[in-house]
Design a protein around this motif. Sequence first.
Motif, PDB file in Angstrom:
ATOM      1  N   ALA A 200      53.156  45.423  66.073  1.00  0.00           N
ATOM      2  CA  ALA A 200      52.361  45.537  64.852  1.00  0.00           C
ATOM      3  C   ALA A 200      51.096  46.372  65.070  1.00  0.00           C
ATOM      4  O   ALA A 200      50.739  47.209  64.225  1.00  0.00           O
ATOM      5  N   VAL A 201      50.414  46.150  66.187  1.00  0.00           N
ATOM      6  CA  VAL A 201      49.138  46.845  66.401  1.00  0.00           C
ATOM      7  C   VAL A 201      49.367  48.352  66.557  1.00  0.00           C
ATOM      8  O   VAL A 201      48.566  49.165  66.075  1.00  0.00           O
ATOM      9  N   GLU A 202      50.435  48.754  67.201  1.00  0.00           N
ATOM     10  CA  GLU A 202      50.710  50.179  67.354  1.00  0.00           C
ATOM     11  C   GLU A 202      51.306  50.775  66.082  1.00  0.00           C
ATOM     12  O   GLU A 202      51.136  51.968  65.808  1.00  0.00           O
ATOM     13  N   ASN A 203      51.978  49.941  65.280  1.00  0.00           N
ATOM     14  CA  ASN A 203      52.569  50.430  64.030  1.00  0.00           C
ATOM     15  C   ASN A 203      51.563  50.409  62.878  1.00  0.00           C
ATOM     16  O   ASN A 203      51.825  50.960  61.809  1.00  0.00           O
ATOM     17  N   GLY A 204      50.450  49.714  63.080  1.00  0.00           N
ATOM     18  CA  GLY A 204      49.398  49.700  62.069  1.00  0.00           C
ATOM     19  C   GLY A 204      49.651  48.780  60.894  1.00  0.00           C
ATOM     20  O   GLY A 204      48.979  48.879  59.866  1.00  0.00           O
ATOM     21  N   SER A 291      45.175  52.237  64.014  1.00  0.00           N
ATOM     22  CA  SER A 291      44.682  52.005  62.657  1.00  0.00           C
ATOM     23  C   SER A 291      43.290  51.376  62.639  1.00  0.00           C
ATOM     24  O   SER A 291      42.687  51.234  61.573  1.00  0.00           O
ATOM     25  N   GLY A 292      42.788  51.005  63.809  1.00  0.00           N
ATOM     26  CA  GLY A 292      41.504  50.306  63.876  1.00  0.00           C
ATOM     27  C   GLY A 292      41.637  48.811  63.631  1.00  0.00           C
ATOM     28  O   GLY A 292      40.638  48.101  63.543  1.00  0.00           O
ATOM     29  N   LYS A 293      42.874  48.333  63.532  1.00  0.00           N
ATOM     30  CA  LYS A 293      43.114  46.915  63.267  1.00  0.00           C
ATOM     31  C   LYS A 293      43.972  46.294  64.368  1.00  0.00           C
ATOM     32  O   LYS A 293      44.689  46.982  65.091  1.00  0.00           O
ATOM     33  N   ALA A 294      43.867  44.984  64.456  1.00  0.00           N
ATOM     34  CA  ALA A 294      44.751  44.197  65.315  1.00  0.00           C
ATOM     35  C   ALA A 294      45.381  43.118  64.456  1.00  0.00           C
ATOM     36  O   ALA A 294      44.831  42.729  63.414  1.00  0.00           O
ATOM     37  N   PHE A 295      46.531  42.619  64.897  1.00  0.00           N
ATOM     38  CA  PHE A 295      47.294  41.668  64.091  1.00  0.00           C
ATOM     39  C   PHE A 295      47.680  40.442  64.933  1.00  0.00           C
ATOM     40  O   PHE A 295      48.856  40.202  65.208  1.00  0.00           O
ATOM     41  N   PRO A 296      46.673  39.665  65.345  1.00  0.00           N
ATOM     42  CA  PRO A 296      46.966  38.480  66.160  1.00  0.00           C
ATOM     43  C   PRO A 296      47.832  37.493  65.394  1.00  0.00           C
ATOM     44  O   PRO A 296      47.582  37.209  64.223  1.00  0.00           O
ATOM     45  N   THR A 297      48.842  36.983  66.050  1.00  0.00           N
ATOM     46  CA  THR A 297      49.713  36.022  65.382  1.00  0.00           C
ATOM     47  C   THR A 297      49.007  34.686  65.206  1.00  0.00           C
ATOM     48  O   THR A 297      48.229  34.254  66.056  1.00  0.00           O
ATOM     49  N   ILE A 298      49.263  34.076  64.089  1.00  0.00           N
ATOM     50  CA  ILE A 298      48.768  32.729  63.839  1.00  0.00           C
ATOM     51  C   ILE A 298      49.984  31.838  63.600  1.00  0.00           C
ATOM     52  O   ILE A 298      50.857  32.157  62.791  1.00  0.00           O
ATOM     53  N   GLY A 299      50.063  30.787  64.360  1.00  0.00           N
ATOM     54  CA  GLY A 299      51.192  29.875  64.246  1.00  0.00           C
ATOM     55  C   GLY A 299      50.705  28.461  64.057  1.00  0.00           C
ATOM     56  O   GLY A 299      49.505  28.187  64.031  1.00  0.00           O
TER      57      GLY A 299
END
Length: 423
Positions: A200-204, A291-299
Amino acid sequence: MRKLMASVGVVALSVMLSANAAMADTTLKLVEVITSPERTETLQQMIATFEAANPGVTVEVTSLPWGQAFEKVATMVAGGDIPDVIEMPDTWVAQYGGSGQLVDLASYLPEWDASQTLTQKTLDMATLVDGKTYMIPYGFYLRAMFYNKKLLAEAGVEAPPATMDEFMEASKKVSALPGKYGYCLRGGVGGTNGWIMMAAVENGTNEFFTADGKSRINEPGSVKGIQFLLDLYQKGYAPKDSVTWGFNEIVAGFYSGTCAFLDQDPDALIAVSERMSPDDFAVAPMPTGPSGKAFPTIGYSGWSMFEASEHKDEAFALIASLSSPESNAVFAKRVGVLPIHTGADEDPFYATEQFKGWFEELNNANYVPTIMPTYLAGFSEFASVTVPETSQEALLGQRTAQELADEWADILTAEYAKWKANQ
C-alpha cells in the motif's frame, strides 16, 4: 427477558435461573487464540472474578498458540467440539459469522449498561461483517515502528526513518554491524499485515479493489512494495531465520538487540518494556512512501459466541464481564491494545513516549489506518495459510514478487466477486 446485573465491576449472569437449574453446574468453554503466558494469566484472573460473581458457573479455557490456531479451531468446529466463547480475530469473523456459526450479539447490548460507553470505532468494527454484531472487540492493534536508539547511533543513523528510502538505507547501515540486522521480518504466520502495508505505501493507496472489482495487490506500486520486503531479506538486512518468524520471534529479535526495527502493535510493548529501558527504544510512525503517506494496518480481536452454545445467556454474561470498562482497562494494558471504552485515552498510562508513534498516526492525516478486507469469507485462509506459505517461497527466491502478487490478486479478486454477488 435477559437481565444483566453488575457486581463488583463485573457482569453477573443474565438469565433468571429456576431453583433447580441454579443448583446445577454450568460449564462454559472458552478458547483463546492469541496467547502468551502474560495474556493467559490475565485472562484467567478475569475469569476467576467472573466465576466468583456467578456461583455454579465454571469456565474451561483452551489456549491455542497463534501459529496453529486457525487450523486447530477449524478442526475443533468441524468435529463438533465447539466452544461457547472464542477469542475472535478480525480475519476470522467473515468465515464463521458469514456461515451462520456466530451469534449476533446486538439483541444483548441494550440491556448491558457498559455498552453505552463503547467507542464508535468499537461499534463500527463490531458490525463490519454483514452489519451484525458477531463480536465485541476488546481492543485495537495499530502498526507503528519500534526502533533501537543505541543500534541507530552505533550505525551512524541520526533519526528513525521517516520514508521508505530512509528505512532501507538505515537497515543497510545497521546490518553492516557485526551480528546485527536492520529489520525484524515476520516471515511466518501473522506476517500478512507487513506485506499489505508495504504494498500500500509504495502504491500510494490502501484501497484493496478497483471500481470494477479487481484486486490492486498486483499493481506496479504494490509489486514494488512486495519487492521491498524481499530485498530487505535477500540483501541480508533481516536475519536469515526470520523467514519463519512469528510474533514471539520478531519481538525477541528486537529486545535482544538483534534487529534495530520492528513494525508492531502496542502488544509488543509488554515484552519489550520488560526487557529494555525506555531510554533505549522508542516508537515512531511507519515510514511514508512516494505519495507522502503511510497506511499502517489497524486490526482488532474480540469475544464471540458460537450459535452451537447451549448456554447463550451465561456465555454473553462472560463476554460482558470480560468487556466491562474495569476489565477492559486491565486487559488492554496487559495485552497491549488501544481500549474500547470512551475516556480510556485520558489514562496517564497512554501519555508516555512509548505510545507517541501510534497517537501520531491517529492524529496526522499522512497516516491512514488500513482495515483488512475481513468481510471476505476466504480472507482468513488467505491471511493465515496462503500468504505465509507463498511469501516464504518468494523470500527464498523460489518465485518473483510479480508472481506472488498475481497469485494473491487472483484469490482476492475471486473472493471479492463472491462477496459482491451476495450484497
